[in-house]
Write an enzyme that holds these catalytic residues in place. Structure first.
Site, mmCIF file in Angstrom:
data_model
loop_
_atom_site.group_PDB
_atom_site.id
_atom_site.type_symbol
_atom_site.label_atom_id
_atom_site.label_comp_id
_atom_site.label_asym_id
_atom_site.label_seq_id
_atom_site.Cartn_x
_atom_site.Cartn_y
_atom_site.Cartn_z
ATOM 1 N N SER A 69 -59.393 32.123 -42.748
ATOM 2 C CA SER A 69 -59.452 33.010 -43.522
ATOM 3 C C SER A 69 -58.660 34.345 -42.826
ATOM 4 O O SER A 69 -58.380 34.707 -41.544
ATOM 5 C CB SER A 69 -60.832 33.649 -43.613
ATOM 6 O OG SER A 69 -60.919 35.106 -44.442
ATOM 7 N N CYS A 80 -81.457 41.952 -43.784
ATOM 8 C CA CYS A 80 -82.127 43.287 -44.369
ATOM 9 C C CYS A 80 -81.065 43.826 -45.460
ATOM 10 O O CYS A 80 -81.145 44.043 -46.595
ATOM 11 C CB CYS A 80 -82.712 44.041 -43.727
ATOM 12 S SG CYS A 80 -84.007 43.397 -42.752
ATOM 13 N N THR A 133 -50.900 31.030 -59.776
ATOM 14 C CA THR A 133 -49.580 31.497 -59.229
ATOM 15 C C THR A 133 -49.923 32.000 -57.735
ATOM 16 O O THR A 133 -50.929 32.503 -57.597
ATOM 17 C CB THR A 133 -49.177 32.548 -60.128
ATOM 18 O OG1 THR A 133 -49.110 32.089 -61.510
ATOM 19 C CG2 THR A 133 -47.766 33.297 -59.736
HETATM 20 C C1 PLP Z 1 -66.078 35.209 -42.962
HETATM 21 C C2 PLP Z 1 -66.403 33.826 -42.592
HETATM 22 C C3 PLP Z 1 -66.209 32.918 -43.841
HETATM 23 C C4 PLP Z 1 -65.831 33.450 -45.156
HETATM 24 O O1 PLP Z 1 -64.529 33.786 -44.989
HETATM 25 P P1 PLP Z 1 -63.964 34.722 -46.461
HETATM 26 O O2 PLP Z 1 -62.412 34.799 -46.369
HETATM 27 O O3 PLP Z 1 -64.870 35.970 -46.160
HETATM 28 O O4 PLP Z 1 -64.424 34.042 -47.761
HETATM 29 C C5 PLP Z 1 -66.235 31.708 -43.568
HETATM 30 N N1 PLP Z 1 -67.087 31.205 -42.349
HETATM 31 C C6 PLP Z 1 -67.054 31.987 -41.324
HETATM 32 C C7 PLP Z 1 -67.546 31.515 -40.031
HETATM 33 C C8 PLP Z 1 -66.605 33.352 -41.327
HETATM 34 O O5 PLP Z 1 -67.058 34.103 -40.325
#
Ligand code: PLP
Length: 392
Positions: free
Chosen positions: A200, A326, A238
């Site tokens: 990500s 929470c 796209t």
């Molecule tokens: C942040 C995270 C995700 C999700 O990624 P996004 O780009 O926010 O959808 C998935 N797995 C782990 C281990 C993460 O830390």
């Protein structure tokens, strides 16, 4: 109070200035649709393929094995659902762990409702799975093993190379959610026998809403999103060129700087951990002492609530995260802290401080100065603490 010290880098990171600069021309100057054939479109296409190379190089893959997605969650969904569907005739059993991100766990729940069997491996007190549990979980119809590279809450790094070797020997596809690991820990998909890997952008200095899924060329998988023929028909839509360019740049920079940055962060992390443990009684480190992300510090403080710590830290301009959910509207403590065997009340008193390139030694010193007072203040108001002190 404005945030002065940002220690929630496991939740998200700021876009790095160099990354922002690299992506900006693709909003205004080179805005072409990469599928078109005129010159500015060719610029988009060229930039995208350059980014694909940068991402591939960062994990030891080839560019043809990288598919851009809308983030880590989408990559996780695409991996699990894509394999489940493509290999359904071979089997309907998947092995994962109890400490995965919800992008994996909730996808698994969905698959369970659709006739798949999921084994959720437990972890030990430090957050690691055991290879013998994994070996025992394999069935003749196991089609996929999905184990995260490093945990986002407690920072524990799983034995990825061993899992990869085992999966290969058994002929089972191996996926890893490496969202927390890419750019922070060395990764080589061939040496580690990883067949699919999620990443990500916003966890390593690129924007939110961009990610990638590595799919080994020998692995089949069905798409999540249908439409045009972008991403070799595996992910229609796209292309988000500016963010793709950003992801490529962020991965390239993070990997180039990894050796130096890992040493720096590990030193800061260990100073933070030992400083807290020495100054504050009745607390415990969550996660593995050494096999952990260089920037992760997660500590459980007895007798108090994480929420209280977060509010008082915020009053000093420090941004952190707690071990309970929470804040996200649920009273349940984190499933990860439950899986490592913490009792409810102790899990609720957990604090995650996640460091990254924005943090300095002065930040660590400031937290070490303020946190003991904060914990003491909360404990003085805590009936649990009062009772425990009476019984001592
Ligand atoms: C942040 C995270 C995700 C999700 O990624 P996004 O780009 O926010 O959808 C998935 N797995 C782990 C281990 C993460 O830390």
């Amino acid at each position: 109070m404005a945030t002065k010290i940002y220690m929630d880098n496991a939740a998200t990171t700021p876009v790095r200035p160099e990354v922002l600069e690299t992506m900006l021309p693709y909003f205004t100057e080179f805005y072409g649709n990469a599928s078109s054939i005129y010159s500015i479109a060719k610029e988009s296409k060229k930039a995208m393929e350059n980014a694909r190379n940068q991402v591939a190089e960062g994990i030891g893959a080839t560019a043809a094995e990288i598919y851009f997605t809308g983030g880590g969650s989408e990559s996780d969904n695409m991996a699990l659902r894509g394999i489940a569907e493509a290999y359904a005739t071979k089997g309907k059993h998947i092995i994962t762990t109890q400490i995965e991100h919800h992008a994996i766990l909730h996808t698994c729940e969905y698959l369970e409702k659709n006739g798949y069997r999921i084994t959720y491996l437990p972890v030990d007190a430090e957050g690691k799975i055991s290879m013998s549990d994994l070996e025992n979980a394999v069935c003749p119809d196991t089609i996929l093993i999905s184990v995260m590279f490093a945990n986002n809450e407690i920072g524990t790094i799983e034995p990825i190379k061993e899992i990869g070797a085992f999966a290969k020997e058994k002929g089972i596809i191996f996926h890893t959610d490496a969202v927390q690991a890419v750019g922070h820990v060395p990764i080589h998909v061939d040496e580690m026998n990883i067949d699919m890997l999620s990443m990500s952008g916003h966890k390593l200095g690129a924007p939110k809403g961009i990610g990638a899924l590595y799919i080994r060329k020998t692995v089949r998988s069905t798409p999540l999103i249908f439409g045009g023929s972008q991403e070799k028909k595996k992910r229609a839509g796209t292309e988000n060129i500016a963010s793709i360019v950003a992801l490529g740049k962020a991965v390239e920079m993070a990997v180039a700087e990894m050796d130096v940055e890992t040493k720096r962060l590990t030193t800061l992390r260990d100073k933070l951990i030992s400083g807290i443990m020495e100054q504050i009684p009745d607390c415990k480190l969550n996660g593995h002492p050494t096999d952990r992300l260089p920037g992760n510090c997660n500590i459980a403080f007895h007798y108090i609530e994480g929420e209280g710590m977060l509010l008082l830290l915020d009053a000093f301009g420090i941004a952190a995260s707690s071990g309970s959910a929470c804040t996200s509207g649920s009273l349940d403590p984190s499933h990860v802290l439950m899986a490592i065997g913490l009792k409810h009340d102790i899990a609720h008193g957990s604090l995650r401080l996640s460091l990254d390139r924005v943090n300095t030694e002065a930040d660590v010193d400031f937290v070490l100065e303020k946190l003991p007072q904060i914990v003491q203040r909360l404990r003085e108001m805590s009936p649990l603490y009062e009772e425990a002190m009476k019984n001592k």
